[in-house]
Design an enzyme around this catalytic site. Structure first.
Site, PDB file in Angstrom:
ATOM      1  N   ASP A  31       0.902  -1.206   0.044  1.00  0.00           N
ATOM      2  CA  ASP A  31      -0.074  -0.016  -0.162  1.00  0.00           C
ATOM      3  C   ASP A  31       0.996   1.370   0.110  1.00  0.00           C
ATOM      4  OD1 ASP A  31      -3.268   0.487   1.000  1.00  0.00           O
ATOM      5  OD2 ASP A  31      -1.817   2.031   1.057  1.00  0.00           O
ATOM      6  N   ASN A  86     -12.716  -3.189   2.448  1.00  0.00           N
ATOM      7  CA  ASN A  86     -13.798  -1.912   2.469  1.00  0.00           C
ATOM      8  C   ASN A  86     -14.935  -1.980   1.276  1.00  0.00           C
ATOM      9  OD1 ASN A  86     -12.485  -1.134   5.128  1.00  0.00           O
ATOM     10  ND2 ASN A  86     -10.777   0.169   3.812  1.00  0.00           N
ATOM     11  N   GLY A  92     -15.832   2.851   3.441  1.00  0.00           N
ATOM     12  CA  GLY A  92     -14.665   3.437   3.279  1.00  0.00           C
ATOM     13  C   GLY A  92     -13.782   3.128   2.042  1.00  0.00           C
ATOM     14  N   GLN A  93     -14.289   2.462   1.083  1.00  0.00           N
ATOM     15  CA  GLN A  93     -13.758   2.135  -0.014  1.00  0.00           C
ATOM     16  C   GLN A  93     -13.541   3.334  -0.713  1.00  0.00           C
ATOM     17  OE1 GLN A  93     -15.829  -0.677  -2.546  1.00  0.00           O
ATOM     18  NE2 GLN A  93     -14.251  -1.001  -3.889  1.00  0.00           N
ATOM     19  N   SER A  94     -12.394   3.542  -1.304  1.00  0.00           N
ATOM     20  CA  SER A  94     -11.858   4.804  -2.091  1.00  0.00           C
ATOM     21  C   SER A  94     -11.419   4.200  -3.390  1.00  0.00           C
ATOM     22  CB  SER A  94     -10.839   5.390  -1.349  1.00  0.00           C
ATOM     23  OG  SER A  94      -9.929   4.705  -1.283  1.00  0.00           O
ATOM     24  N   HIS A  99     -10.231  -5.202  -3.491  1.00  0.00           N
ATOM     25  CA  HIS A  99      -8.764  -5.544  -2.843  1.00  0.00           C
ATOM     26  C   HIS A  99      -9.056  -5.891  -1.588  1.00  0.00           C
ATOM     27  CE1 HIS A  99      -9.964  -1.174  -2.441  1.00  0.00           C
ATOM     28  NE2 HIS A  99      -9.299  -1.025  -1.564  1.00  0.00           N
ATOM     29  N   HIS A 101      -6.962  -5.654   2.255  1.00  0.00           N
ATOM     30  CA  HIS A 101      -6.042  -5.219   2.912  1.00  0.00           C
ATOM     31  C   HIS A 101      -5.501  -6.459   3.804  1.00  0.00           C
ATOM     32  CE1 HIS A 101      -6.973  -0.829   2.192  1.00  0.00           C
ATOM     33  NE2 HIS A 101      -8.096  -1.000   1.978  1.00  0.00           N
TER      34      HIS A 101
HETATM   35  P1  5GP Z   1      -9.659   1.431   0.182  1.00  0.00           P
HETATM   36  O1  5GP Z   1      -9.859   2.783   0.801  1.00  0.00           O
HETATM   37  O2  5GP Z   1     -10.489   1.674  -1.237  1.00  0.00           O
HETATM   38  O3  5GP Z   1     -10.202   0.310   0.848  1.00  0.00           O
HETATM   39  O4  5GP Z   1      -8.170   1.176  -0.056  1.00  0.00           O
HETATM   40  C1  5GP Z   1      -7.509   1.924  -1.070  1.00  0.00           C
HETATM   41  C2  5GP Z   1      -5.980   1.846  -0.560  1.00  0.00           C
HETATM   42  O5  5GP Z   1      -5.229   1.861  -2.186  1.00  0.00           O
HETATM   43  C3  5GP Z   1      -5.610   2.955   0.039  1.00  0.00           C
HETATM   44  O6  5GP Z   1      -5.062   2.337   1.344  1.00  0.00           O
HETATM   45  C4  5GP Z   1      -4.572   3.761  -0.562  1.00  0.00           C
HETATM   46  O7  5GP Z   1      -3.199   3.960   0.273  1.00  0.00           O
HETATM   47  C5  5GP Z   1      -4.000   2.643  -1.406  1.00  0.00           C
HETATM   48  N1  5GP Z   1      -3.661   3.386  -2.693  1.00  0.00           N
HETATM   49  C6  5GP Z   1      -4.271   4.464  -3.433  1.00  0.00           C
HETATM   50  N2  5GP Z   1      -3.638   4.927  -4.388  1.00  0.00           N
HETATM   51  C7  5GP Z   1      -2.496   3.914  -4.371  1.00  0.00           C
HETATM   52  C8  5GP Z   1      -1.313   3.662  -5.415  1.00  0.00           C
HETATM   53  O8  5GP Z   1      -1.208   4.531  -6.437  1.00  0.00           O
HETATM   54  N3  5GP Z   1      -0.658   2.627  -5.299  1.00  0.00           N
HETATM   55  C9  5GP Z   1      -0.708   1.855  -4.075  1.00  0.00           C
HETATM   56  N4  5GP Z   1       0.500   1.049  -3.842  1.00  0.00           N
HETATM   57  N5  5GP Z   1      -1.606   2.075  -3.316  1.00  0.00           N
HETATM   58  C10 5GP Z   1      -2.433   3.120  -3.346  1.00  0.00           C
END
Ligand code: 5GP
Ligand code: ZN
Length: 113
Positions: A31, A86, A92-94, A99, A101
């Site tokens: 991450d 998420n 909290g999915q962004s 994916h 974690h």
């Molecule tokens: P979410 O919030 O969707 O559960 O998790 C998305 C994750 O992707 C976050 O932990 C964020 O730090 C990670 N992330 C976002 N952009 C990038 C990227 O360009 N490269 C990597 N390796 N991780 C990323």
């Protein structure tokens, strides 16, 4: 493959990442904004937006197996780790490519925020 999806672009190597494991079904990479000393994301190679859209046990199983594999290879399996998926807004999915974690290397608190 969606050319507008960040994780599809990581899978195709258009976007650089620190890859720690790969097989036919999944890719695992560090991450970019780690929330623990060990923080790896495991993604299916085919574009699936969220857990709501998983419709095959092969993908679900491959993600779980690779999550355990990277934890083992990262040296956090015995001390313990957390897997998190998420989903959508309240989850909290962004990034809308499914994916898992995998977080470890410190004592994680519960409940999550
Ligand atoms: P979410 O919030 O969707 O559960 O998790 C998305 C994750 O992707 C976050 O932990 C964020 O730090 C990670 N992330 C976002 N952009 C990038 C990227 O360009 N490269 C990597 N390796 N991780 C990323
Ligand atoms: Zn994607």
């Amino acid at each position: 493959m969606s050319k507008h999806c960040l994780f599809c672009r990581i899978i195709s190597r258009e976007v650089a990442s620190d890859i720690v494991a790969e097989n036919d079904d999944c890719l695992a990479f560090k991450d970019a904004d780690p929330q623990a000393p060990f923080h790896v994301l495991v993604v299916p190679k085919k574009h699936i937006s969220s857990l709501n859209d998983v419709d095959d046990a092969q993908t679900a199983g491959a993600l779980a197996l690779m999550a355990a594999q990277v934890a083992r290879e990262g040296g956090v399996a015995d001390s313990g780790y957390r897997t998190v998926i998420n989903t959508n807004g309240n989850g909290g999915q962004s990034v809308f490519h499914l994916h898992v974690h995998v977080l470890g290397g410190r004592k994680l608190t519960w409940p999550p925020g």
